[in-house]
Enzyme design. Structure first.
Site, short mmCIF file in Angstrom:
data_model
loop_
_atom_site.label_atom_id
_atom_site.label_comp_id
_atom_site.label_asym_id
_atom_site.label_seq_id
_atom_site.Cartn_x
_atom_site.Cartn_y
_atom_site.Cartn_z
N ASP A 1 51.96 46.05 46.01
CA ASP A 1 51.08 46.27 44.46
C ASP A 1 51.70 46.16 43.35
O ASP A 1 53.52 45.02 43.39
CB ASP A 1 50.11 46.65 44.64
N HIS B 1 46.36 48.10 38.66
CA HIS B 1 45.69 47.33 39.78
C HIS B 1 46.68 48.63 41.10
O HIS B 1 45.79 48.92 41.97
CB HIS B 1 46.34 46.77 39.86
N SER C 1 40.30 43.52 46.58
CA SER C 1 41.47 44.29 46.43
C SER C 1 40.77 45.59 46.77
O SER C 1 42.11 46.82 46.95
CB SER C 1 42.36 44.18 45.16
#
Length: 810
Positions: A204, A268, A597
């Site tokens: 990520d 994220h 996600s």
């Protein structure tokens, strides 16, 4: 040289998101805060409980109150015969004002002020009022052991605000673990030792290493097989965060990215990592909401971070960097890989996530990937390879309510997240952004509202048009608007999101949007206000498939049903870097985001639990256990719905909604070894070199026993029916040694399904048995639908092993 780009599949409208927002990175769908008044705190606490527990607590509370009254009456009556009454002492939480003109810098000063509220005399000479805690930051007040009479005496003192008995609250999470049936003292968490010893690799955007979710308290050192390294200062890694590496040569070549440590710059990576394996963090909340204990799915598992995405949220993640990260993860010795990344469908030999993931499963590594955020349209999936667990997104039973109140008194509940200072309870003029007839204005595109009078008005903007939800609010604010009502497109139906908007806003359903537009057209002076109601828990319709969640069928391999599973992916609270920039609240350690996600790392963490509980299961065995044990009904026992509030089809749900506890004891599994995929790949018509790219060795399909897609030993069936077709499956008994299973069929309309044998009798653990399934069109069947669906379930005295059946009529 051209680069194949893989965007972060990070939120339900990641392509729509702008590069900046006032206080939160706008790629995420919001951070919630609570607007419940203090006198509703007890009720809100009940809402934090699972629905059945909340009901039990509510009625227990009623019973206890009634019982208390009965005791009080009894004591009053007994006083006729007794000279003394029993004294009831409880711990009260007391709210008081700060003393005027005084600054209580020292703890002694604060404690002295609080003690001044306690009565000097009590009903009992051998008991004195007891100050338990003095609070400086959480409340202005204190906790004390008091009788009801002593509380009444305090009420007469200047500065007193309120007092209530403290309640015994159960430990609560940021919802998804309890929603999925994971509890600390029992069940899968305890059986799997919370994932201890398992290594989850997360590809990520890096990680914020100092977040409390990544504390290594109670976590042992990594297993001896671990070969990875920490590219932070060595002391910045620990027994939880055992490795962190950056792979950015691809990004550097494309954009001149400089070498950097694997630090998360957009939130994220931190969010996904903590969702998979964040540790227990008490008193978690996001701007005052979703209060409880934050925890990931596998809280004692180890984390290895591979930064492969760079730049602003939504920027591309070069496949070269992704492959480098996969290479390192396989070499380092991870057990589970979590990739919340994806791109449009492409042949498996051209899909480098598929290729890299095949290398991983050859090493026994489980791979979980996002299905994509291009729903609700069919054929929009990413990560379709059968050796990958493809994860769609669904809701949990928590909503974050923001209400649009119109001038005619109508109210429409939507969702949003705002700071309390942004609340606009008063009615303001309401205007539809598309009043000038321009489509770009209707969707509040950048610069499209310059010629419309929106100053100090509530602006109704249409969703979509390639413009991010947050960006629409920014345009409204830049044009002078005071608030926004975001109106769903028809395709999004009833699916809404809680966004951290830059101005007061609410996101409403398509049906409610039509009513709001009708109201605007019905009067010359439409008005509206935005009311924030905070967090509500207990939606009995959950889980609902999110509108953004990508749908099947599988374009690259129609004979494999995808997605495989759905899991929580809407308004998920997890760890968050702090601060992201100068405008971020420095106390903000958690944030709420939506997207596949978010559902992907839920399943990554659950796979880690199963790996810990069953260390010798293959990746395919773990996937089978997850799929065949899935739920196909909601909390209240009705079929899982989609964004239209109609029953969702298999292209939306796959096998159903994950049920971790049942996955730990599936009874039977459908196992697949890596070499078993080669005949399947040859059966797809791939050339020898194309299959070799995936298999990582030379392949001659002419020497392989090619099989049709439907004969891969997959836990689901996806059948195209012209002539009758027969497929075989082999199941392995991982339940009780002596057990028998009978086939139960929910037949797709217009199809005859026969199973031979229809009974399987096992006499030992790990025994394998093979059966065949014949699919035929019924003689009376015309083409009723293009697709239909059903289920094949093997049922024993204790187990139910379900495989979905999708049928396409040719």
């Amino acid at each position: 040289m051209t680069s194949h780009k893989t965007p972060i599949d990070s939120c339900c409208t990641c392509m729509e998101m702008p590069a900046s927002a006032l206080f939160l990175s706008p790629i995420y769908t919001g951070v919630q805060y609570n607007t419940f008044p203090k006198h509703n705190f007890a009720f809100f606490a009940l809402l934090l409980l699972p629905s059945d527990m909340a009901s039990a607590c509510f009625f227990s509370l009623i019973f206890l109150l009634s019982f208390h009254n009965a005791i009080a009456l009894k004591n009053d009556f007994s006083s006729l015969f007794e000279t003394t009454k029993p004294i009831s002492v409880q711990t009260y939480i007391v709210h008081v004002k700060q003393p005027e003109g005084r600054v209580l810098l020292q703890s002694e000063d604060l404690e002295s002020w609080h003690k001044s509220f306690l009565p000097a005399k009590t009903d009992s000479p051998d008991r004195q009022p007891n100050l338990v805690y003095s609070y400086r930051n959480v409340i202005s007040g204190f906790a004390a052991r008091l009788t009801l009479e002593e509380v009444k005496a305090m009420e007469e003192k200047d500065g007193f605000i309120s007092a209530r008995p403290e309640r015994m609250l159960k430990k609560q999470t940021t919802r998804t673990p309890n929603f999925l049936g994971l509890f600390q003292q029992t069940g899968l968490w305890k059986k799997s030792n919370f994932g201890k010893g398992v290594i989850i690799g997360v590809l990520d955007g890096g990680i914020f290493r100092n977040h409390p979710s990544f504390s290594d308290a109670e976590i042992p050192p990594p297993p001896a097989k671990w070969k990875g390294r920490c590219e932070f200062n060595l002391s910045d890694c620990n027994n939880k965060l055992i490795g962190a590496r950056t792979f950015n040569l691809g990004a550097k070549a494309l954009k001149g990215e400089k070498a950097e440590a694997p630090i998360d710059v957009d939130g994220h990576g931190t969010h996904t990592a903590s969702t998979a394996a964040g540790g227990f963090v008490k008193n978690a909340e996001a701007l005052g909401n979703a209060e409880g204990t934050a925890v990931g799915m596998a809280p004692y598992a180890h984390l290895a971070i591979y930064k492969v995405c760079f730049g602003e949220p939504g920027d591309d993640c070069p496949e070269s960097d992704i492959l480098a990260g996969l290479e390192a993860a396989v070499e380092d010795g991870v057990d589970v890989l979590s990739l919340s990344l994806g791109d449009v469908s492409s042949p498996f030999f051209q899909d480098n996530i598929a290729v890299g993931s095949f290398a991983a499963i050859q090493k026994g590594i489980f791979v979980s990937c996002s299905a994509g955020n291009s729903g609700p349209f069919n054929g929009t999936l990413s990560n379709e390879a059968p050796w990958i667990l493809t994860v769609g997104a669904s809701t949990i039973d928590r909503s974050i309510i923001a209400t649009a109140k119109l001038g005619n008194g109508e109210e429409f509940d939507g969702e949003s997240t705002q700071r309390t200072t942004d609340i606009t309870p008063k009615q303001l003029p309401l205007v539809y952004a598309g009043t000038n007839g321009k489509s770009e204005s209707a969707v509040c595109a950048q610069g499209s509202l310059k010629d419309i009078d929106v100053k100090n008005k509530v602006v109704a903007c249409e969703r979509g048009g390639g413009v991010g939800r947050i960006a629409k609010g920014e345009e409204v604010k830049n044009a002078g608007g005071a608030a926004m009502i975001l109106l769903n497109q028809e395709s999004d139906g009833f699916s809404t999101n809680a966004d951290a908007h830059v101005l007061p806003a609410t996101h409403v359903t398509f049906v409610d949007g039509l009513k709001i537009k009708a109201y605007i057209n019905s009067t010359a002076t439409p008005t509206a206000s935005i009311l924030f109601k905070g967090t509500e828990i207990g939606n009995s319709l959950a889980p609902i498939v999110a509108s953004f969640s990508s749908r099947g069928p599988n374009l690259q391999s129609p004979g494999i049903l995808k997605p495989d599973i759905i899991g929580p992916g809407v308004n998920i609270l997890a760890a968050w870097p702090f601060p992201l920039d100068d405008t971020t609240d420095p106390k903000l350690t958690f944030n709420i985001m939506s997207g596949t996600s978010m559902s992907c790392p839920h399943l990554s963490g659950i796979a880690a639990l199963l790996k810990s509980s069953h260390p010798y299961w293959s990746p395919a065995a773990i996937k089978s256990a997850i799929m065949t044990s899935a739920d196909i009904v909601t909390i209240e026992g009705t079929p899982i719905l989609d964004q239209t509030l109609q029953p969702a089809d298999l292209f939306a749900t796959g096998a159903g909604h994950v049920n971790p506890s049942r996955a730990n004891d599936p009874g039977l599994i459908y196992d697949i070894q890596p070499d078993d995929y080669v005949p399947y790949l040859c059966g797809l018509g791939y050339k020898d070199e194309e299959v070799g790219i995936i298999a990582h060795r030379p392949i001659k399909c002419s020497e392989e026993s090619s099989i049709p897609e439907g004969d891969l030993n997959y836990p689901s069936f996806s059948v195209t029916l012209g002539p009758s077709q027969t497929f075989t499956r082999t199941v392995t008994n991982v339940g009780e040694a002596y057990s028998s299973y009978t086939a139960k069929i929910v037949t797709p309309e217009g199809v005859d399904v026969s199973v031979k044998p229809n009974k399987l009798v096992f006499s030992k653990v790990n025994q394998k048995m093979t059966y065949s399934v014949k699919f035929s069109r019924t003689a009376s069947n015309g083409k009723i639908h293009e697709y239909d669906q059903g289920f094949l379930t093997w049922v024993s005295a204790k187990q139910s092993v379900r495989s979905p059946i999708s049928v396409r009529f040719q």
